[in-house]
Write a protein that holds these residues in place. Structure first.
Motif, mmCIF file in Angstrom:
data_model
loop_
_atom_site.group_PDB
_atom_site.id
_atom_site.type_symbol
_atom_site.label_atom_id
_atom_site.label_comp_id
_atom_site.label_asym_id
_atom_site.label_seq_id
_atom_site.Cartn_x
_atom_site.Cartn_y
_atom_site.Cartn_z
ATOM 1 N N ASP A 1 -9.374 -3.263 3.660
ATOM 2 C CA ASP A 1 -10.316 -3.709 2.630
ATOM 3 C C ASP A 1 -9.836 -4.998 1.977
ATOM 4 O O ASP A 1 -10.612 -5.956 1.798
ATOM 5 N N GLN B 1 -6.559 1.844 5.128
ATOM 6 C CA GLN B 1 -7.857 1.313 4.703
ATOM 7 C C GLN B 1 -7.713 0.353 3.530
ATOM 8 O O GLN B 1 -8.466 -0.621 3.413
ATOM 9 N N ALA B 2 -6.755 0.611 2.655
ATOM 10 C CA ALA B 2 -6.531 -0.280 1.516
ATOM 11 C C ALA B 2 -6.181 -1.685 1.994
ATOM 12 O O ALA B 2 -6.661 -2.688 1.439
ATOM 13 N N ALA C 1 -1.607 -1.034 -4.128
ATOM 14 C CA ALA C 1 -2.654 -0.009 -4.043
ATOM 15 C C ALA C 1 -2.016 1.332 -3.701
ATOM 16 O O ALA C 1 -0.884 1.384 -3.215
ATOM 17 N N SER D 1 0.847 -1.188 0.000
ATOM 18 C CA SER D 1 0.000 0.000 0.000
ATOM 19 C C SER D 1 0.885 1.240 0.000
ATOM 20 O O SER D 1 1.748 1.392 0.868
ATOM 21 N N GLY E 1 -5.900 6.449 4.352
ATOM 22 C CA GLY E 1 -6.162 5.815 3.059
ATOM 23 C C GLY E 1 -5.301 4.591 2.824
ATOM 24 O O GLY E 1 -5.782 3.551 2.337
ATOM 25 N N LYS F 1 -12.109 -7.341 -0.182
ATOM 26 C CA LYS F 1 -12.540 -6.258 -1.068
ATOM 27 C C LYS F 1 -11.346 -5.719 -1.850
ATOM 28 O O LYS F 1 -10.205 -5.764 -1.385
ATOM 29 N N THR F 2 -11.617 -5.192 -3.032
ATOM 30 C CA THR F 2 -10.575 -4.523 -3.803
ATOM 31 C C THR F 2 -10.365 -3.133 -3.222
ATOM 32 O O THR F 2 -11.339 -2.409 -2.987
ATOM 33 N N PRO F 3 -9.125 -2.747 -2.940
ATOM 34 C CA PRO F 3 -8.876 -1.383 -2.437
ATOM 35 C C PRO F 3 -9.457 -0.327 -3.367
ATOM 36 O O PRO F 3 -9.657 -0.570 -4.562
ATOM 37 N N GLU F 4 -9.712 0.846 -2.812
ATOM 38 C CA GLU F 4 -10.352 1.905 -3.602
ATOM 39 C C GLU F 4 -9.521 2.308 -4.808
ATOM 40 O O GLU F 4 -10.065 2.584 -5.884
ATOM 41 N N PHE F 5 -8.189 2.334 -4.646
ATOM 42 C CA PHE F 5 -7.327 2.760 -5.755
ATOM 43 C C PHE F 5 -6.278 1.690 -6.053
ATOM 44 O O PHE F 5 -5.096 1.846 -5.737
#
Length: 325
Positions: free
Chosen positions: A308, A304-305, A90, A68, A301, A313-317
């Motif tokens: 997730d 959180q990646a 991510a 990350s 952020g 879950k797939t990280p946001e970015f």
């Protein structure tokens, strides 16, 4: 308990978020490859700041599942090798956009209004100033009366989140804003198709692009010679986009008016980097995007990646999600 390795310490709120979600958090003793190889050996995840994460360190992470990035740029991570090892990469987008845009405006104002030379001269020549008795006269004598931003043209190279925040701030100052970004679909400003054309119109040039093979050494002596002699260049993106030796020569030969740089190639800059002695140059310590507020958002952020990903879950970015098995 799954271990998250921090190459360098992130904001406390990000660390606490990881701990609250059951992770053990360890800050690496150093960022050199040998230390990182030892520290990463039993890590489930690693959070990277600006130090390098080469293939040899990734290889040492036998349990590593996700990298990350505590930021947007990923040029310090060997993404290809991570993908080969089926490790998610991510990043965090936009968390420091306002901070970086503020930095650009700040340095534009400092350069245009001659803040640094005025500060230096009022210290160096305080006896002369006291005898003369006129601050306006002193400013005129030493050519310290700068220019306003209003009605000047700001050319932004890269209209991502940072560039688009910068558009709004610059327009609030009454600037004419234009841009270059071959990847954007909807632009808030007039776009130029060719870099050589936008270089010619810029009074201020802000670089807000990632360092990639196509942007490396994008600005050299050749490009600098096409710009206005009164142009100010601000690089708050990545070192390596501008050839530093060519930039120093252009500054010292009055081919351009000034520059502000927040990143270098390599980092930290070597003691003999020519920019240390170039004229009208502001150098800062990769701080454009590291305000207290931005650091908190980046740390949260990046944490959180990992959370997730660990929850399926797939990280946001995600950077390489589509290439993983």
């Amino acid at each position: 308990m799954r271990k998250v390795l921090l190459s360098e310490k992130i904001d406390e709120k990000g660390i606490q978020l990881l701990k609250d979600n059951g992770f053990e958090v360890k800050v690496s003793a150093n960022t050199d490859a040998e230390t990182m190889k030892k520290e990463i050996a039993d890590a489930y995840a690693v959070i990277m700041r600006s130090s390098e994460l080469p293939a040899e360190v990734i290889e040492a992470g036998k349990d590593l599942k996700i990298i990350s990035r505590n930021g947007t740029g990923i040029n310090n991570v060997d993404v290809d090798y991570a993908t080969k090892k089926n490790i998610m990469v991510a990043k965090v987008n936009g968390a420091n956009a306002f901070s970086v845009a503020e930095y650009v405006i700040t340095t534009m104002l400092m350069l245009s209004r001659k803040i640094l030379p005025a500060n230096q001269l009022i210290h160096d020549k305080k006896e002369e100033l006291a005898a003369d008795g006129s601050l306006p006269g002193f400013s005129t004598k030493y050519n310290l009366n700068g220019n306003q931003l209003k009605d000047k043209t700001l050319a932004i190279l890269g209209l991502g989140k940072i560039g688009q925040v910068l558009v709004k701030l610059a327009e609030a100052f009454g600037m004419n804003v234009v841009g270059y970004d071959p990847y954007i679909k909807d632009s808030p400003v007039k776009l130029y198709d060719k870099l050589e054309d936008i270089y010619k119109v810029a009074d201020f040039l802000s670089i807000n692009m990632p360092l990639t093979p196509e942007t490396k050494n994008m600005i050299t002596a050749k490009e600098l010679k096409t710009m206005k002699k009164n142009v100010f260049i601000i690089n708050s993106a990545r070192g390596g986009i501008i050839n530093e030796s060519d930039l120093a020569d252009a500054l010292n030969n009055d081919e351009i008016a000034g520059a502000a740089l927040d990143s270098f190639n390599p980092e930290p800059p070597a003691p003999d980097n020519p920019l240390f002695s170039s004229k009208n140059t502001i150098l800062t310590t990769h701080l454009a995007g590291t305000t207290v507020e931005a650091n908190q958002a980046l740390g949260l952020g990046a944490a959180q990646a990992i959370i997730d990903f660990s929850n399926g879950k797939t990280p946001e970015f995600p950077v390489n999600a589509k290439d993983l098995k």
